[in-house]
Design a protein around this motif. Structure first.
Motif, PDB file in Angstrom:
ATOM      1  N   ALA A  58     149.952  60.247  67.619  1.00  0.00           N
ATOM      2  CA  ALA A  58     150.822  61.387  67.895  1.00  0.00           C
ATOM      3  C   ALA A  58     150.126  62.322  68.879  1.00  0.00           C
ATOM      4  CB  ALA A  58     151.117  62.121  66.587  1.00  0.00           C
ATOM      5  N   MET A  59     150.893  63.148  69.573  1.00  0.00           N
ATOM      6  CA  MET A  59     150.297  64.115  70.508  1.00  0.00           C
ATOM      7  C   MET A  59     149.263  64.962  69.777  1.00  0.00           C
ATOM      8  SD  MET A  59     151.472  63.588  73.503  1.00  0.00           S
ATOM      9  CE  MET A  59     150.954  65.055  74.340  1.00  0.00           C
ATOM     10  N   GLY A  60     148.103  65.092  70.398  1.00  0.00           N
ATOM     11  CA  GLY A  60     147.034  65.886  69.814  1.00  0.00           C
ATOM     12  C   GLY A  60     146.232  65.159  68.752  1.00  0.00           C
ATOM     13  N   ARG A  61     146.521  63.891  68.519  1.00  0.00           N
ATOM     14  CA  ARG A  61     145.839  63.104  67.492  1.00  0.00           C
ATOM     15  C   ARG A  61     145.243  61.834  68.086  1.00  0.00           C
ATOM     16  NH1 ARG A  61     144.643  65.821  62.923  1.00  0.00           N
ATOM     17  NH2 ARG A  61     146.472  66.716  61.951  1.00  0.00           N
ATOM     18  N   GLY A  62     144.606  61.963  69.247  1.00  0.00           N
ATOM     19  CA  GLY A  62     143.951  60.811  69.850  1.00  0.00           C
ATOM     20  C   GLY A  62     144.693  60.224  71.031  1.00  0.00           C
ATOM     21  N   THR A  63     145.700  60.940  71.529  1.00  0.00           N
ATOM     22  CA  THR A  63     146.420  60.481  72.717  1.00  0.00           C
ATOM     23  C   THR A  63     145.430  60.356  73.872  1.00  0.00           C
ATOM     24  OG1 THR A  63     148.335  61.741  71.964  1.00  0.00           O
ATOM     25  CG2 THR A  63     148.380  60.977  74.243  1.00  0.00           C
ATOM     26  N   ALA A  83     142.270  70.802  64.081  1.00  0.00           N
ATOM     27  CA  ALA A  83     140.988  70.168  63.770  1.00  0.00           C
ATOM     28  C   ALA A  83     140.418  70.657  62.445  1.00  0.00           C
ATOM     29  CB  ALA A  83     139.989  70.435  64.890  1.00  0.00           C
ATOM     30  N   ASN A  84     139.716  69.766  61.783  1.00  0.00           N
ATOM     31  CA  ASN A  84     138.967  70.067  60.562  1.00  0.00           C
ATOM     32  C   ASN A  84     137.680  69.263  60.642  1.00  0.00           C
ATOM     33  OD1 ASN A  84     139.284  67.401  59.133  1.00  0.00           O
ATOM     34  ND2 ASN A  84     141.437  67.942  59.323  1.00  0.00           N
ATOM     35  N   PRO A  85     136.715  69.486  59.758  1.00  0.00           N
ATOM     36  CA  PRO A  85     135.433  68.777  59.881  1.00  0.00           C
ATOM     37  C   PRO A  85     135.569  67.252  59.923  1.00  0.00           C
ATOM     38  CG  PRO A  85     135.182  70.630  58.401  1.00  0.00           C
ATOM     39  CD  PRO A  85     136.662  70.524  58.715  1.00  0.00           C
ATOM     40  N   ALA A  86     136.432  66.667  59.104  1.00  0.00           N
ATOM     41  CA  ALA A  86     136.581  65.205  59.094  1.00  0.00           C
ATOM     42  C   ALA A  86     137.212  64.703  60.390  1.00  0.00           C
ATOM     43  CB  ALA A  86     137.408  64.768  57.892  1.00  0.00           C
ATOM     44  N   SER A  87     138.263  65.388  60.870  1.00  0.00           N
ATOM     45  CA  SER A  87     138.910  64.930  62.106  1.00  0.00           C
ATOM     46  C   SER A  87     137.999  65.149  63.310  1.00  0.00           C
ATOM     47  CB  SER A  87     140.258  65.628  62.309  1.00  0.00           C
ATOM     48  OG  SER A  87     140.099  67.003  62.591  1.00  0.00           O
ATOM     49  N   ARG A  89     134.661  64.940  63.277  1.00  0.00           N
ATOM     50  CA  ARG A  89     133.684  63.835  63.244  1.00  0.00           C
ATOM     51  C   ARG A  89     134.314  62.534  63.726  1.00  0.00           C
ATOM     52  NH1 ARG A  89     128.886  64.433  60.544  1.00  0.00           N
ATOM     53  NH2 ARG A  89     128.554  66.458  59.633  1.00  0.00           N
ATOM     54  N   ALA A  90     135.550  62.276  63.324  1.00  0.00           N
ATOM     55  CA  ALA A  90     136.240  61.062  63.779  1.00  0.00           C
ATOM     56  C   ALA A  90     136.446  61.096  65.291  1.00  0.00           C
ATOM     57  CB  ALA A  90     137.571  60.916  63.055  1.00  0.00           C
ATOM     58  N   ALA A  91     136.817  62.254  65.830  1.00  0.00           N
ATOM     59  CA  ALA A  91     137.025  62.381  67.274  1.00  0.00           C
ATOM     60  C   ALA A  91     135.711  62.178  68.035  1.00  0.00           C
ATOM     61  CB  ALA A  91     137.620  63.751  67.598  1.00  0.00           C
ATOM     62  N   LEU A  92     134.623  62.717  67.514  1.00  0.00           N
ATOM     63  CA  LEU A  92     133.327  62.540  68.174  1.00  0.00           C
ATOM     64  C   LEU A  92     132.882  61.077  68.112  1.00  0.00           C
ATOM     65  CD1 LEU A  92     131.648  65.826  66.958  1.00  0.00           C
ATOM     66  CD2 LEU A  92     132.253  65.253  69.327  1.00  0.00           C
ATOM     67  N   ALA A  93     133.172  60.399  67.013  1.00  0.00           N
ATOM     68  CA  ALA A  93     132.859  58.965  66.907  1.00  0.00           C
ATOM     69  C   ALA A  93     133.673  58.179  67.931  1.00  0.00           C
ATOM     70  CB  ALA A  93     133.133  58.463  65.494  1.00  0.00           C
ATOM     71  N   LEU A  94     134.944  58.516  68.087  1.00  0.00           N
ATOM     72  CA  LEU A  94     135.788  57.858  69.086  1.00  0.00           C
ATOM     73  C   LEU A  94     135.262  58.104  70.493  1.00  0.00           C
ATOM     74  CD1 LEU A  94     139.576  58.212  68.266  1.00  0.00           C
ATOM     75  CD2 LEU A  94     138.425  56.253  69.250  1.00  0.00           C
ATOM     76  N   LEU A  95     134.855  59.329  70.771  1.00  0.00           N
ATOM     77  CA  LEU A  95     134.288  59.645  72.074  1.00  0.00           C
ATOM     78  C   LEU A  95     133.035  58.818  72.310  1.00  0.00           C
ATOM     79  CD1 LEU A  95     134.264  61.312  74.680  1.00  0.00           C
ATOM     80  CD2 LEU A  95     133.095  63.131  73.403  1.00  0.00           C
ATOM     81  N   GLY A  96     132.216  58.663  71.295  1.00  0.00           N
ATOM     82  CA  GLY A  96     131.007  57.860  71.420  1.00  0.00           C
ATOM     83  C   GLY A  96     131.276  56.396  71.703  1.00  0.00           C
ATOM     84  N   VAL A 109     135.083  69.114  74.631  1.00  0.00           N
ATOM     85  CA  VAL A 109     135.466  70.520  74.716  1.00  0.00           C
ATOM     86  C   VAL A 109     136.000  70.883  73.339  1.00  0.00           C
ATOM     87  CG1 VAL A 109     136.914  72.226  75.858  1.00  0.00           C
ATOM     88  CG2 VAL A 109     136.038  70.265  77.157  1.00  0.00           C
ATOM     89  N   LEU A 110     135.269  71.726  72.636  1.00  0.00           N
ATOM     90  CA  LEU A 110     135.564  72.010  71.233  1.00  0.00           C
ATOM     91  C   LEU A 110     135.935  73.472  71.023  1.00  0.00           C
ATOM     92  CD1 LEU A 110     132.502  70.138  69.662  1.00  0.00           C
ATOM     93  CD2 LEU A 110     134.763  69.222  70.205  1.00  0.00           C
ATOM     94  N   GLY A 111     136.977  73.682  70.257  1.00  0.00           N
ATOM     95  CA  GLY A 111     137.378  75.029  69.863  1.00  0.00           C
ATOM     96  C   GLY A 111     137.140  75.219  68.380  1.00  0.00           C
ATOM     97  N   ASP A 112     137.214  76.446  67.943  1.00  0.00           N
ATOM     98  CA  ASP A 112     136.990  76.764  66.529  1.00  0.00           C
ATOM     99  C   ASP A 112     137.905  75.959  65.606  1.00  0.00           C
ATOM    100  OD1 ASP A 112     135.049  78.638  67.069  1.00  0.00           O
ATOM    101  OD2 ASP A 112     136.357  80.369  66.739  1.00  0.00           O
ATOM    102  N   MET A 113     137.341  75.529  64.501  1.00  0.00           N
ATOM    103  CA  MET A 113     138.132  74.983  63.395  1.00  0.00           C
ATOM    104  C   MET A 113     138.411  76.185  62.499  1.00  0.00           C
ATOM    105  SD  MET A 113     135.949  71.523  62.503  1.00  0.00           S
ATOM    106  CE  MET A 113     134.371  72.389  62.346  1.00  0.00           C
TER     107      MET A 113
END
Length: 178
Positions: A58-63, A83-87, A89-96, A109-113
């Motif tokens: 979905a838009m904003g969820r890994g598009t 964003a939340n801590p689990a999402s 971490r998942a996004a950073l793993a995907l980026l990696g 580019v990270l904004g406040d959770m």
């Protein structure tokens, strides 16, 4: 982007091989829960497995969006929704896991959770570990809670803080600029 290879699983003893139409270990775990629920309600497990291959984020969820920048391209992975801590971490793993060209870099580019209560700063600070673990080259942090992440950046990281609202940390540079 489906998984690179078929995923074998056993759902309550029934073997099934399937693909997930979006990348990420977190989505593979979710897909197993979906298949278990399908099996529990007596629906067609094979049809559900086939449907998972057509799944799109979905838009904003890994598009994934390809940006065209002069003669080069960049891949934008949009994980901007709530964003939340689990999402995060998942996004950073995907980026990696994202492929990087010879002169490319992984930039987050990270904004406040928000809505994390009294543990907000601690949970932002804890993002330093997955950033380093997933070979993120450069991080731009925006928001007052992200200041805690900047403070947690290792001494070897290139770091600057323009104000409490925005910070930048970077890991060791793998490639020359350009």
């Amino acid at each position: 982007m489906p998984t690179a290879r078929p995923l074998p699983a056993r759902i309550f003893g029934t073997p099934v091989t399937y693909k997930v139409g979006a990348p990420g270990a977190h989505l593979v775990l979710n897909s197993l829960a979906v298949l278990a629920a399908v099996s529990l309600v007596g629906a067609d497990l094979a049809l559900a497995a086939l449907a998972l291959a057509r799944m799109a984020p979905a838009m904003g969820r890994g598009t994934r969006i390809t940006l065209f920048l002069d003669a080069r391209t960049a891949l934008l992975i949009d994980e901007s929704y709530n964003a939340n801590p689990a999402s995060m971490r998942a996004a950073l793993a995907l980026l990696g896991q994202a492929e990087v060209s010879a002169h490319g870099r992984r930039i987050a580019v990270l904004g406040d959770m928000l809505e994390l209560g009294a543990r907000g700063a601690e949970l932002h600070r804890a993002l330093a570990e997955p950033i380093l673990a997933h070979a993120v080259d450069l991080v731009f942090c925006c928001g007052p809670l992200m200041h805690a992440l900047w403070e947690a950046s290792p001494p070897s990281a290139e770091a600057a803080c323009r104000d409490v609202g925005c910070a930048r940390i970077a890991g060791p540079r793998r490639h020359p600029p350009g």
